[in-house]
Design an enzyme around this catalytic site. Structure first.
Site, PDB file in Angstrom:
ATOM      1  N   TYR A 153      42.406  36.845  31.495  1.00  0.00           N
ATOM      2  CA  TYR A 153      41.965  35.679  32.263  1.00  0.00           C
ATOM      3  C   TYR A 153      40.453  35.507  32.164  1.00  0.00           C
ATOM      4  CZ  TYR A 153      41.518  32.434  36.204  1.00  0.00           C
ATOM      5  OH  TYR A 153      41.242  31.346  36.995  1.00  0.00           O
ATOM      6  N   GLY A 156      39.399  34.874  28.537  1.00  0.00           N
ATOM      7  CA  GLY A 156      39.977  33.598  28.108  1.00  0.00           C
ATOM      8  C   GLY A 156      39.170  32.422  28.629  1.00  0.00           C
ATOM      9  N   LYS A 157      38.783  32.512  29.892  1.00  0.00           N
ATOM     10  CA  LYS A 157      37.984  31.439  30.495  1.00  0.00           C
ATOM     11  C   LYS A 157      36.573  31.408  29.913  1.00  0.00           C
ATOM     12  CE  LYS A 157      40.725  29.556  33.675  1.00  0.00           C
ATOM     13  NZ  LYS A 157      41.001  28.109  33.768  1.00  0.00           N
ATOM     14  N   ARG A 194      47.197  36.413  45.645  1.00  0.00           N
ATOM     15  CA  ARG A 194      45.822  36.162  46.060  1.00  0.00           C
ATOM     16  C   ARG A 194      45.656  36.498  47.529  1.00  0.00           C
ATOM     17  NH1 ARG A 194      44.307  30.661  42.700  1.00  0.00           N
ATOM     18  NH2 ARG A 194      46.506  30.153  42.996  1.00  0.00           N
ATOM     19  N   VAL A 195      44.433  36.813  47.899  1.00  0.00           N
ATOM     20  CA  VAL A 195      44.222  37.472  49.179  1.00  0.00           C
ATOM     21  C   VAL A 195      44.606  36.593  50.371  1.00  0.00           C
ATOM     22  CG1 VAL A 195      41.764  36.828  49.310  1.00  0.00           C
ATOM     23  CG2 VAL A 195      42.581  38.864  50.503  1.00  0.00           C
ATOM     24  N   GLY A 215      37.913  47.535  52.409  1.00  0.00           N
ATOM     25  CA  GLY A 215      37.937  46.203  53.005  1.00  0.00           C
ATOM     26  C   GLY A 215      36.562  45.589  53.183  1.00  0.00           C
ATOM     27  N   ASP A 281      38.050  45.213  40.122  1.00  0.00           N
ATOM     28  CA  ASP A 281      38.025  44.293  41.252  1.00  0.00           C
ATOM     29  C   ASP A 281      36.581  44.107  41.706  1.00  0.00           C
ATOM     30  OD1 ASP A 281      39.672  42.760  43.191  1.00  0.00           O
ATOM     31  OD2 ASP A 281      38.675  44.057  44.644  1.00  0.00           O
ATOM     32  N   GLN A 284      31.528  42.071  45.167  1.00  0.00           N
ATOM     33  CA  GLN A 284      30.916  40.933  45.844  1.00  0.00           C
ATOM     34  C   GLN A 284      31.180  39.668  45.038  1.00  0.00           C
ATOM     35  OE1 GLN A 284      26.776  42.420  46.012  1.00  0.00           O
ATOM     36  NE2 GLN A 284      26.912  42.176  48.224  1.00  0.00           N
TER      37      GLN A 284
END
Length: 322
Positions: A153, A156-157, A194-195, A215, A281, A284
């Protein structure tokens, strides 16, 4: 015949990925403004139900098509939104995800070149990877792992952006590139990973709310109506405004703060459960939207609390239908 009538020309607009979350809202807004809309989608993540109220509209047409295959139509503008955007979906078939971004961009740019249409690319904040610059400006080149699970992703973007600017420089195609940050609202797929959708569905079902890491990683959340407004402003901005332009809400929240707000608004008694942070992940993520403010006269109006209050009833309706 009056000059007003004589000068009117209906715009025919192609929206790829138009049955998806953002695309369906965009199609609806374009129809409301009197445009003619051709919505193209292969329905991998999009759904006809997202467009139910438009299917019989005389100015709306829905076509099943995959953008990795060339498309021959006559249009004035192209919004290229076609690509699965959630990790669950884009990691399901990573090769196809890359093809959608790269081959899809080539095919849509080729179409824009042939018919002399203006084309907007829905890029992503993921081009910044796990950023070492905060907040992220458009001049930042990013910190992306080219061989990780998210790379299909992210890269690719990034490649699609390269193609857009090369078509602009080499073929003078009129381009617009939007880097979209976290967006949420009705028509999100309830199990897209998604979150926001994760937290709301877990809370409504009374299941534990899953947080990764401690978190404390941060995100910025833009309500879909604000984002659609920005996309349309960018598309119709002066020709020398190519982007890339960050589009998102600069208000920053920790993932834990989001979870606690979802619990409050749903009245859920779900507990918080912490799991290891996934590979690559970002810690920020917050846009610098100075360019959007200056060039598009745009900034988000809907707060996270207001947006969640509008989105939660949609997820409740999904559960009732299920």
């Amino acid at each position: 015949m009056s000059s007003t009538v004589r000068e009117f020309r209906r715009t025919r607009i192609l929206v790829t990925g138009g049955a998806g979350f953002i695309g369906s809202h965009l199609c609806r807004r374009l129809i409301d403004q009197g445009h003619e809309v051709l919505c193209v989608d292969n329905f991998f993540t999009g759904a006809r139900d997202n467009l139910g109220d438009l299917l019989n509209h005389p100015s709306f047409e829905l076509m099943r098509h995959d953008v990795t295959v060339p498309l021959f139509v006559e249009v004035d503008q192209i919004y290229n939104l076609a690509c699965p955007a959630s990790p669950v979906h884009y990691q399901f078939d990573p090769v196809q995800t890359t093809k959608t971004s790269v081959h899809g961009a080539i095919n849509m740019l080729g179409l824009a070149k042939r018919v002399k249409a203006r084309i907007l690319q829905a890029s992503t904040s993921e081009v910044y990877g796990d950023p070492v610059e905060h907040p992220q400006t458009e001049e930042y080149w990013g910190n992306v792992n080219p061989i990780g699970f998210r790379s299909c992703y992210d890269e690719g973007k990034r490649c699609a952006e390269t193609l857009f600017f090369d078509y602009w420089r080499q073929h003078q195609v009129s381009i617009k590139v939007a880097r979209i940050f976290n967006t949420y609202g009705p028509n999100m797929h309830p199990s897209d990973g998604r979150v926001v959708s994760n937290f709301v569905m877990q809370a409504l079902l009374g299941r534990p709310i899953t947080l990764f890491g401690d978190g404390q990683q941060t995100r910025s959340f833009c309500y879909v109506d604000d984002l659609v407004d920005a996309l349309m402003r960018l598309m119709n901005s002066p020709g020398d405004v190519t982007g890339p332009i960050n589009l998102g809400n600069p208000s920053e929240f920790t993932i834990r703060e989001l979870a606690e707000l979802v619990l409050e608004l749903t009245g859920s008694r779900s507990e918080l459960v912490f799991k290891p942070l996934p590979q690559d992940d970002p810690r920020q993520r917050r846009p610098d939207i100075s360019k959007a403010k200056t060039m598009l006269d745009w900034e988000p109006r809907v707060s996270l609390r207001q947006g969640l209050e509008r989105a939660i009833p949609y997820f409740e309706s999904v559960l009732k239908l299920g």
